[in-house]
Scaffold this active site. Structure first.
Site, PDB file in Angstrom:
ATOM      1  N   CYS A 135       0.828  -1.197   0.000  1.00 51.51           N
ATOM      2  CA  CYS A 135       0.000   0.000   0.000  1.00 51.51           C
ATOM      3  C   CYS A 135       0.869   1.255   0.000  1.00 51.51           C
ATOM      4  O   CYS A 135       2.002   1.243   0.464  1.00 51.51           O
ATOM      5  CB  CYS A 135      -0.942   0.069   1.194  1.00 51.51           C
ATOM      6  SG  CYS A 135      -1.861  -1.426   1.470  1.00 51.51           S
ATOM      7  N   LYS A 168       4.554  -3.744  -6.880  1.00 45.94           N
ATOM      8  CA  LYS A 168       5.980  -3.648  -7.171  1.00 45.94           C
ATOM      9  C   LYS A 168       6.802  -3.611  -5.891  1.00 45.94           C
ATOM     10  O   LYS A 168       7.871  -4.202  -5.805  1.00 45.94           O
ATOM     11  CB  LYS A 168       6.238  -2.380  -7.983  1.00 45.94           C
ATOM     12  CG  LYS A 168       7.640  -2.299  -8.501  1.00 45.94           C
ATOM     13  CD  LYS A 168       7.723  -1.366  -9.672  1.00 45.94           C
ATOM     14  CE  LYS A 168       9.071  -1.468 -10.335  1.00 45.94           C
ATOM     15  NZ  LYS A 168       9.250  -2.748 -11.030  1.00 45.94           N
TER      16      LYS A 168
HETATM   17  C1  G6P Z   1       7.654  -8.078  -5.930  1.00 46.09           C
HETATM   18  C2  G6P Z   1       7.588  -7.534  -7.340  1.00 46.09           C
HETATM   19  C3  G6P Z   1       8.754  -8.090  -8.149  1.00 46.09           C
HETATM   20  C4  G6P Z   1      10.071  -7.764  -7.448  1.00 46.09           C
HETATM   21  C5  G6P Z   1      10.071  -8.251  -5.993  1.00 46.09           C
HETATM   22  C6  G6P Z   1      11.283  -7.739  -5.235  1.00 46.09           C
HETATM   23  O1  G6P Z   1       7.444  -9.436  -5.905  1.00 46.09           O
HETATM   24  O2  G6P Z   1       6.353  -7.883  -7.949  1.00 46.09           O
HETATM   25  O3  G6P Z   1       8.763  -7.512  -9.440  1.00 46.09           O
HETATM   26  O4  G6P Z   1      11.105  -8.384  -8.129  1.00 46.09           O
HETATM   27  O5  G6P Z   1       8.911  -7.762  -5.327  1.00 46.09           O
HETATM   28  O6  G6P Z   1      11.259  -6.338  -5.175  1.00 46.09           O
HETATM   29  P1  G6P Z   1      12.547  -5.466  -4.967  1.00 46.09           P
HETATM   30  O7  G6P Z   1      12.017  -4.052  -4.886  1.00 46.09           O
HETATM   31  O8  G6P Z   1      13.182  -5.910  -3.695  1.00 46.09           O
HETATM   32  O9  G6P Z   1      13.426  -5.664  -6.148  1.00 46.09           O
END
Ligand code: G6P
Length: 588
Positions: A2, A583
């Site tokens: 969020c 994300k």
């Molecule tokens: C979520 C997102 C992914 C991302 C992961 C790690 O699962 O959907 O796209 O790779 O988090 O996020 P970070 O910000 O640590 O790279």
């Protein structure tokens, strides 16, 4: 997860909050809400869905103080009533929340036994009632907020709009929070990007601190309520344009940006790298850690460090840290990989490493992140804002940085510069050669298929895994990546006539094995797609790639990123905002 956003300043507060929330949607977009104060009265407007395309919200633009929230549901379905902000029973304050109240059931039962009634399934409503409960004890509202917050377990950050004193309060523990200052305007949000179009003057809020905002700002310690000093910092935020720059979606824009983002991530001098190199040389063991795509980048970095620098390196999925805890030793190095720098699982893994006195290094894209602050050696990936939920340019940036470290460890810093120059030129050429259109054609052939496989080996193994994840995320197709060696050990049972199988074939010691694999799946009727330097009779479809030797993985991922984009578009899905995903995953 969020995103939270608050504004106190000039008239037009609901508009400012709406714009801020649009820039926070990477944190969740299943519903949103804005609460605005006008004439001592709080009005709230909430909606299910994304705020992305919303132009106007029916709240009084004469209001100069408002808060808002964009949600990724954890407790309670995606319904208007569960969307934040939540109003107190007497309408005197509204509250929005990012995090998970781990003891919410216990707190709820206690509050119910005191006569409080709940109208939502959220853990957030428990915080509202807790603040009410403390306020009833005839204490100042600031104290009530502070005491309520202290009752919460877990990583939580809250923002409140109080009608009585016309103030915003925000309290942080775990989930991110930052304040922005622009003349007489104050912004309070989950990240700097959400207000970077307004100001680059910020006040950092640490865990277990709260801010009270009216025309000025007061910062307090949650533990005892003592006021603490703060500094206004100037962030080095390039005017973070959140703009598709003529592209139909952020995803394709970000894929194409890899022409220069890979280079940007490697623009560190040897002197800048040296403290990390030194720590790695002194370590008995090196670990890399991440979640999701960042885990695949971490895994690829571990592979490169093993292969190129002959180091003892282990990759760890952040959420599977527990079995490594007892192996961690003082002076071991852990390299955290993260786009946002706010992923709760990765932060928790680093907390374990820090308890063991390990050296923490990180490669993070976002400026001013929690992981950055936890790091002894922080390196920024410098990819610019990545808006599409599915990570593309941040992945290649992180991996490229890993190569830079590996080559520098073995005194080949200059050699790497030549290699990355060549890579950049080849990526340019790849796009000029019409790879996007080429994969577009392939997509037409494949769009009706439901099951896909991709096989890789050695340096291309993680690319197979990341490539499959990408396609799953945006097209919801079943796409599995495997090590080619796994084929005979079970996976081959899944191969039937017509099933598309991608084979990533580099000109290396694994080429013959990969071609044998191609032959094995083809003889069982698979539709084979070769991602390779040279065509081969074994391929039904061929995607020509350059020969970049060790750096092949950095370019071999691009066809999968494009396929993922093209499939989503062909299926009329929004590649930038896949269902159920966020994300920045700030909850466990
Ligand atoms: C979520 C997102 C992914 C991302 C992961 C790690 O699962 O959907 O796209 O790779 O988090 O996020 P970070 O910000 O640590 O790279």
């Amino acid at each position: 997860m969020c995103g939270i956003f608050g504004y106190n300043g000039a008239k037009g507060a609901p508009f400012k909050v709406k714009e801020g929330l649009k820039r926070l949607e990477d944190r969740g977009y299943d519903s949103w809400g804005v609460a605005a104060l006008k004439n001592n009265r709080i009005d709230i407007y909430k909606r299910v869905g994304s705020i992305g395309e919303v132009n106007k919200i029916p709240l009084d633009e004469d209001s100069s103080i408002a808060i808002g929230h964009t949600r990724w549901a954890t407790h309670g379905g995606v319904e208007n009533k569960n969307a934040h902000p939540h109003l107190s029973s007497d309408g005197s304050f509204a509250l929005a929340h990012n995090g998970i109240v781990e003891n919410f059931q216990e707190l709820k039962q206690d509050l119910q036994s005191k006569g409080y009634e709940f109208s939502t399934e959220t853990d957030t409503e428990v915080i509202v009632k807790l603040v009410e409960e403390h306020s009833n004890k005839n204490i100042d509202f600031t104290e009530a907020v502070r005491k309520a917050f202290k009752d919460l377990k877990g990583r939580n950050t809250i923002i409140l709009l109080d009608a009585t004193k016309s103030r915003i309060y925000a309290v942080r523990n775990g989930s991110p929070l930052v304040v922005g200052i622009k003349d007489d305007e104050i912004f309070i949000a989950s990240d700097t990007l959400s207000f970077s179009n307004e100001t680059n003057q910020i006040i950092e809020v640490e865990n277990n601190q709260m801010v009270e905002v009216n025309r000025g700002i007061k910062k307090l310690e949650v533990s005892n309520g003592d006021e603490v000093d703060y500094k206004i910092k100037k962030m080095n935020l390039e005017e973070s344009r959140i703009d598709k720059e003529g592209h139909p979606h952020f995803m394709i824009k970000e894929i194409i940006e890899q022409k220069h983002t890979i280079r940007n991530a490697t623009l560190y001098s040897y002197e800048e790298l040296f403290p990390l190199i030194n720590s790695i040389r002194q370590a008995e063991h090196v670990y890399t850690v991440g979640s999701g795509t960042a885990y695949f980048a971490a895994s690829q970095i571990a592979y490169i460090l093993r292969r190129e620098s002959q180091l003892n390196v282990t990759e760890i999925k952040a959420y599977e840290i527990s079995s490594y805890r007892d192996l961690f030793k003082k002076n071991d190095v852990i390299i955290a990989v993260s786009q946002s720098g706010e992923t709760a699982d990765t932060i928790e893994a680093l907390e374990v490493a820090k308890q063991k006195d390990m050296t923490v290094a990180s490669i993070v894209n976002m400026i001013g992140s929690t992981i950055g602050k936890m790091s002894d050696h922080l390196f920024l990936a410098r990819s610019g804002p990545e808006i599409c939920v599915a990570a593309t340019k941040s992945f290649t940036a992180q991996v490229a940085w890993g190569y830079l470290v590996a080559y520098s460890l073995t005194n080949r810093f200059n050699r790497f510069q030549d290699k990355v120059d060549k890579l950049t030129t080849e990526i340019e050429k790849l796009f000029e050669s019409g790879i996007v259109q080429d994969i577009g054609q392939l997509t037409k052939t494949l769009v009706k298929e439901e099951h896909f496989f991709v096989l890789g080996k050695g340096k291309n193994y993680n690319i197979a895994l990341e490539g499959a994840l990408k396609v799953k995320e945006t097209s919801y197709k079943h796409f599995e990546g495997f090590a080619s060696g796994e084929l005979k050990h079970g996976v081959i049972a899944l191969i039937e006539k017509g099933v598309p199988v991608f084979l990533i074939v580099s000109e290396d010691e694994n080429k013959e094995d990969m071609l044998s694999t191609a032959s094995e799946v083809k003889s069982r009727g698979a539709y084979t797609i070769g991602i390779a330097r040279n065509n081969n009779d074994l391929f039904d479809y061929f995607i020509k790639m350059p020969n970049l030797k060790q750096l092949d993985p950095l370019i071999n991922i691009i066809p999968f990123q494009i396929l993922s984009y093209k499939l989503a578009v062909a299926l009329e899905l929004n590649p930038d905002k896949p269902r159920n995903l966020a994300k920045s995953v700030t909850v466990k």
